[in-house]
Write an enzyme that holds these catalytic residues in place. Structure first.
Site, PDB file in Angstrom:
ATOM      1  N   CYS A 160      21.267  88.292   1.804  1.00 25.31           N
ATOM      2  CA  CYS A 160      21.356  86.916   2.305  1.00 25.31           C
ATOM      3  C   CYS A 160      21.739  86.885   3.783  1.00 25.31           C
ATOM      4  O   CYS A 160      21.551  85.874   4.456  1.00 25.31           O
ATOM      5  CB  CYS A 160      22.362  86.127   1.478  1.00 25.31           C
ATOM      6  SG  CYS A 160      22.051  86.305  -0.287  1.00 25.31           S
ATOM      7  N   THR A 181      16.697  93.208 -23.075  1.00 25.06           N
ATOM      8  CA  THR A 181      15.237  93.013 -23.097  1.00 25.06           C
ATOM      9  C   THR A 181      14.720  93.171 -24.525  1.00 25.06           C
ATOM     10  O   THR A 181      15.503  93.304 -25.465  1.00 25.06           O
ATOM     11  CB  THR A 181      14.538  94.064 -22.205  1.00 25.06           C
ATOM     12  OG1 THR A 181      14.731  95.352 -22.818  1.00 25.06           O
ATOM     13  CG2 THR A 181      15.108  94.068 -20.790  1.00 25.06           C
TER      14      THR A 181
HETATM   15  P1  FAD Z   1      17.708  92.879  -5.148  1.00 21.51           P
HETATM   16  O1  FAD Z   1      18.992  92.427  -4.563  1.00 21.51           O
HETATM   17  O2  FAD Z   1      16.458  92.613  -4.387  1.00 21.51           O
HETATM   18  O3  FAD Z   1      17.823  94.433  -5.441  1.00 21.51           O
HETATM   19  C1  FAD Z   1      16.778  95.129  -6.024  1.00 21.51           C
HETATM   20  C2  FAD Z   1      16.852  96.574  -5.572  1.00 21.51           C
HETATM   21  O4  FAD Z   1      16.122  97.332  -6.491  1.00 21.51           O
HETATM   22  C3  FAD Z   1      16.224  96.810  -4.213  1.00 21.51           C
HETATM   23  O5  FAD Z   1      17.132  97.459  -3.352  1.00 21.51           O
HETATM   24  C4  FAD Z   1      15.022  97.684  -4.508  1.00 21.51           C
HETATM   25  O6  FAD Z   1      14.814  98.645  -3.493  1.00 21.51           O
HETATM   26  C5  FAD Z   1      15.460  98.355  -5.790  1.00 21.51           C
HETATM   27  N1  FAD Z   1      14.341  98.805  -6.632  1.00 21.51           N
HETATM   28  C6  FAD Z   1      13.288  98.082  -7.074  1.00 21.51           C
HETATM   29  N2  FAD Z   1      12.497  98.827  -7.865  1.00 21.51           N
HETATM   30  C7  FAD Z   1      13.066 100.048  -7.922  1.00 21.51           C
HETATM   31  C8  FAD Z   1      12.714 101.238  -8.582  1.00 21.51           C
HETATM   32  N3  FAD Z   1      11.632 101.324  -9.337  1.00 21.51           N
HETATM   33  N4  FAD Z   1      13.511 102.310  -8.410  1.00 21.51           N
HETATM   34  C9  FAD Z   1      14.640 102.241  -7.654  1.00 21.51           C
HETATM   35  N5  FAD Z   1      15.006 101.133  -7.017  1.00 21.51           N
HETATM   36  C10 FAD Z   1      14.236 100.041  -7.142  1.00 21.51           C
HETATM   37  N6  FAD Z   1      20.123  84.155  -2.429  1.00 21.51           N
HETATM   38  C11 FAD Z   1      21.089  83.231  -2.360  1.00 21.51           C
HETATM   39  O7  FAD Z   1      21.622  82.840  -3.401  1.00 21.51           O
HETATM   40  N7  FAD Z   1      21.514  82.730  -1.154  1.00 21.51           N
HETATM   41  C12 FAD Z   1      20.977  83.141   0.011  1.00 21.51           C
HETATM   42  O8  FAD Z   1      21.391  82.691   1.086  1.00 21.51           O
HETATM   43  C13 FAD Z   1      19.933  84.084  -0.030  1.00 21.51           C
HETATM   44  N8  FAD Z   1      19.348  84.510   1.114  1.00 21.51           N
HETATM   45  C14 FAD Z   1      18.378  85.468   1.045  1.00 21.51           C
HETATM   46  C15 FAD Z   1      17.795  85.904   2.229  1.00 21.51           C
HETATM   47  C16 FAD Z   1      16.817  86.877   2.184  1.00 21.51           C
HETATM   48  C17 FAD Z   1      16.166  87.326   3.453  1.00 21.51           C
HETATM   49  C18 FAD Z   1      16.417  87.452   0.936  1.00 21.51           C
HETATM   50  C19 FAD Z   1      15.386  88.526   0.884  1.00 21.51           C
HETATM   51  C20 FAD Z   1      16.993  87.015  -0.233  1.00 21.51           C
HETATM   52  C21 FAD Z   1      17.972  86.019  -0.189  1.00 21.51           C
HETATM   53  N9  FAD Z   1      18.555  85.545  -1.363  1.00 21.51           N
HETATM   54  C22 FAD Z   1      19.535  84.589  -1.294  1.00 21.51           C
HETATM   55  C23 FAD Z   1      18.126  86.042  -2.679  1.00 21.51           C
HETATM   56  C24 FAD Z   1      19.034  87.132  -3.199  1.00 21.51           C
HETATM   57  O9  FAD Z   1      19.187  88.103  -2.217  1.00 21.51           O
HETATM   58  C25 FAD Z   1      18.433  87.711  -4.462  1.00 21.51           C
HETATM   59  O10 FAD Z   1      18.328  86.684  -5.413  1.00 21.51           O
HETATM   60  C26 FAD Z   1      19.269  88.828  -5.052  1.00 21.51           C
HETATM   61  O11 FAD Z   1      19.475  89.856  -4.127  1.00 21.51           O
HETATM   62  C27 FAD Z   1      18.580  89.407  -6.294  1.00 21.51           C
HETATM   63  O12 FAD Z   1      19.286  90.492  -6.771  1.00 21.51           O
HETATM   64  P2  FAD Z   1      18.537  91.640  -7.602  1.00 21.51           P
HETATM   65  O13 FAD Z   1      19.577  92.631  -7.959  1.00 21.51           O
HETATM   66  O14 FAD Z   1      17.724  91.034  -8.654  1.00 21.51           O
HETATM   67  O15 FAD Z   1      17.488  92.246  -6.575  1.00 21.51           O
END
Ligand code: FAD
Length: 553
Positions: free
Chosen positions: A44, A276
């Site tokens: 974020c 899942t």
């Molecule tokens: P992520 O945080 O994206 O983490 C997933 C990780 O898994 C990544 O590092 C990726 O490299 C890794 N990965 C994927 N596939 C594999 C694999 N096969 N093997 C190994 N590693 C893998 N949300 C808010 O609530 N407020 C905000 O202000 C906000 N601002 C944002 C700004 C930006 C620019 C972005 C991109 C997102 C923002 N978000 C915000 C959204 C928030 O960041 C996401 O909702 C949150 O990070 C999701 O978490 P996650 O764990 O699902 O995925």
């Protein structure tokens, strides 16, 4: 032998799951894999690193593998991509991206938190140098480097949602001239168009060029450097850099290839404990589908708060605790060039799409704190509620200070299945520099109560121009002269008690003022005298928003 728990993805959902698991189970072996070079980084914060508001890259690294190891005895492998799951053998195949070597790792429990990938439309030029999407620290580093090395002066941001607007703010902060290209006729697609209208005015006032209702057609490189973006309607926009911010798609390839259930919204299907369709695999974050607290329908919601809570829920479930994720309601906030936009729950268009028609809405524009205290600025607030029982369905607010505070209060009320009566009765902080004795949240509840109990029928803005009513503007003549709804007649509230017999009791009267308050007084007076009066809620301020959004005939 200790239980072996593997986690794919070590950022919002994965990292919080890992840390919570350790607090619940000291004996488990916990291993995290992330294909990127960092874990637990602040996605974020990335736009603000591009904008140089956050100056040090390491400030984005909330935790490091060393911290996970030292503090939690959790092994984190960065630059390791999980490429396959063998559910029968309960193993995953992991590729070390630095050495290229692949190995197999055994699990007792597997957690997937792979996130969501920015959408890159299959259009010519989207892969050209200088065209970016933002998801990771390396992405933001590349954008920063491009701006500096090319001395970039102009940018086109494709997409006017959360991330698009944050990028706009930060590119403007870096001194670039920015153009937004948004396919829908409004910015901030999750909120209603009339609530988005002030955002468009605000960004334009701040020098940002806006192309609404126009999508990306293609991008070309120009001889000698630079890019030209061509829109679907034929606009040609020169840019030194192009940001693609048109949404994200759940990363489900790994889950799909392993045969896990994928839902209709494209996310991994999980139960309330984040499990899942395989009893040994959990999934959290942007990659999954979760129930909407209001509709009960499955949705995808790429936000950090839910990802963190889902990670925690999965950890509880894996540790054998009884747990149930409550669901999501899309509570979100974005800042753009000094304006704050926040929303929670359903929008009006979302309700209509879902076939929910028996709802009411109020508009109000109270100051963010007491008007007598210097510096009060309006909060434009819309509240949606069920006509059947007053249950709160959603709220949206646009303003400067205090916007997200009001939406947070309403968000909590929605989670507790509260009604507009709860908002009217809520006891909230008040001192003149912070709020008002009747806080905007109280006022929103009171207005909705007035609508529900018939004290103040709400005229329907969307019907303006289609119905035969008398439009009565009760502001003072100088205010009326400065701008009014076409065909409105002006009888100031201060003269109404002497002049009301000029009005017909046989015609509906829709009353307008500046923000709805004087119209409320006039509505009450006229109704008590036998007139069919209704309030055009939010007054001329709401009219301007509807008009700017192109919603009136
Ligand atoms: P992520 O945080 O994206 O983490 C997933 C990780 O898994 C990544 O590092 C990726 O490299 C890794 N990965 C994927 N596939 C594999 C694999 N096969 N093997 C190994 N590693 C893998 N949300 C808010 O609530 N407020 C905000 O202000 C906000 N601002 C944002 C700004 C930006 C620019 C972005 C991109 C997102 C923002 N978000 C915000 C959204 C928030 O960041 C996401 O909702 C949150 O990070 C999701 O978490 P996650 O764990 O699902 O995925």
């Amino acid at each position: 032998m200790s239980r072996r728990i593997l986690i794919v993805g070590g950022v919002a959902g994965g990292a919080s799951c890992a840390a919570r698991l350790r607090r619940l189970d000291e004996s488990a072996e916990i291993v995290v894999f992330d294909r990127g070079p960092f874990v637990a980084f602040a996605n974020c914060g990335l736009p603000y690193y591009v904008g140089d508001v956050i100056k040090e890259e390491r400030a984005l690294q909330v935790a490091t593998p060393a911290l996970f190891r030292g503090r939690f005895r959790i092994d984190v492998h960065t630059d390791h991509e999980v490429i396959a799951i063998d559910r029968g053998a309960r193993t995953i195949a992991v590729r070390d991206l630095k050495s290229g070597a692949t190995r197999t790792e055994r699990y007792d429990a597997l957690v997937l938190s792979p996130g969501a990938a920015p959408i890159r439309p299959p259009l010519s030029g989207v892969d050209l140098p200088g065209v970016f999407a933002i998801r990771s620290i390396p992405d933001s580093r590349r954008i920063r480097d491009w701006i500096s090395s090319r001395d970039a002066k102009t940018a086109v941001v494709v997409g006017g949602g959360f991330i698009g607007l944050e990028m706009v703010e930060n590119l403007v902060h870096r001194g670039l001239a920015v153009t937004i290209l948004e396919k829908l006729p409004q910015l901030m697609p999750p909120i209603d168009p009339e609530m988005a209208a002030p955002i468009a005015s605000h960004v334009k006032k701040n020098g940002v060029a806006l192309h609404l209702g126009d999508g990306l057609a293609c991008i070309e490189a120009v001889d000698g450097g630079g890019l030209v973006v061509t829109s679907e309607r034929g606009a040609r926009l020169s840019a030194d850099l192009v940001m693609l911010a048109i949404g994200v798609r759940p990363e489900v390839a790994l889950a799909r290839d392993a045969g896990l259930d994928i839902g209709a919204r494209g996310g991994i299907v999980v139960d309330r404990g984040m499990r899942t369709s395989d009893p040994n695999i959990w999934a959290v974050g942007d990659a999954i589908e979760v129930p909407d607290v209001l509709t009960g329908q499955e949705t995808v919601l790429p936000l950090a708060g839910p990802a963190n809570r889902e990670g925690r829920t999965a950890a509880e479930s894996i540790a054998g605790r009884t747990t149930a994720f409550r669901g999501v309601q899309a509570t979100a906030v974005v800042g753009v060039l000094g304006l704050t936009v926040a929303s929670t729950g359903a929008s009006e268009k979302g309700l209509r799409r879902a076939g929910v028609m028996n709802f009411g809405k109020v508009y109000l524009h109270p100051g963010h704190h007491a008007g007598y205290f210097p510096g009060a600025r309006p909060i434009h607030l819309k509240l949606l509620f069920s006509n059947a029982d007053g249950r709160i369905l959603g709220a949206q607010a646009v303003g400067h200070e205090g916007v997200e505070k009001r939406i947070d209060v309403i968000a909590m009320a929605i989670q507790l299945q509260g009604t507009v009566h709860d908002l009217a009765a809520a006891e909230l902080c008040y001192a003149p520099q912070f709020g008002a004795a009747k806080d905007p949240v109280n006022l929103a509840g009171m207005l909705a109560q007035n609508v529900l109990n018939g004290d103040m029928p709400a005229a329907e803005w969307n019907a303006l121009g289609y119905v035969d009513v008398l439009l009565l503007d009760v502001r003072e003549p100088h205010e009326f002269a400065a701008g009014h709804i076409p065909s409105a007649v002006n009888v100031p509230l201060s003269e109404l008690r002497d002049r009301y017999t000029e009005l017909s009791k046989n015609r509906d009267i829709w009353i307008c003022c500046g923000v709805g308050q004087r119209a409320y007084y006039a509505t009450r007076f006229l109704r008590q005298n036998g007139y069919r009066a209704s309030n055009l809620l939010g007054g001329y301020t709401t009219y301007t928003a509807f008009n700017d959004a192109g919603l009136l005939t």
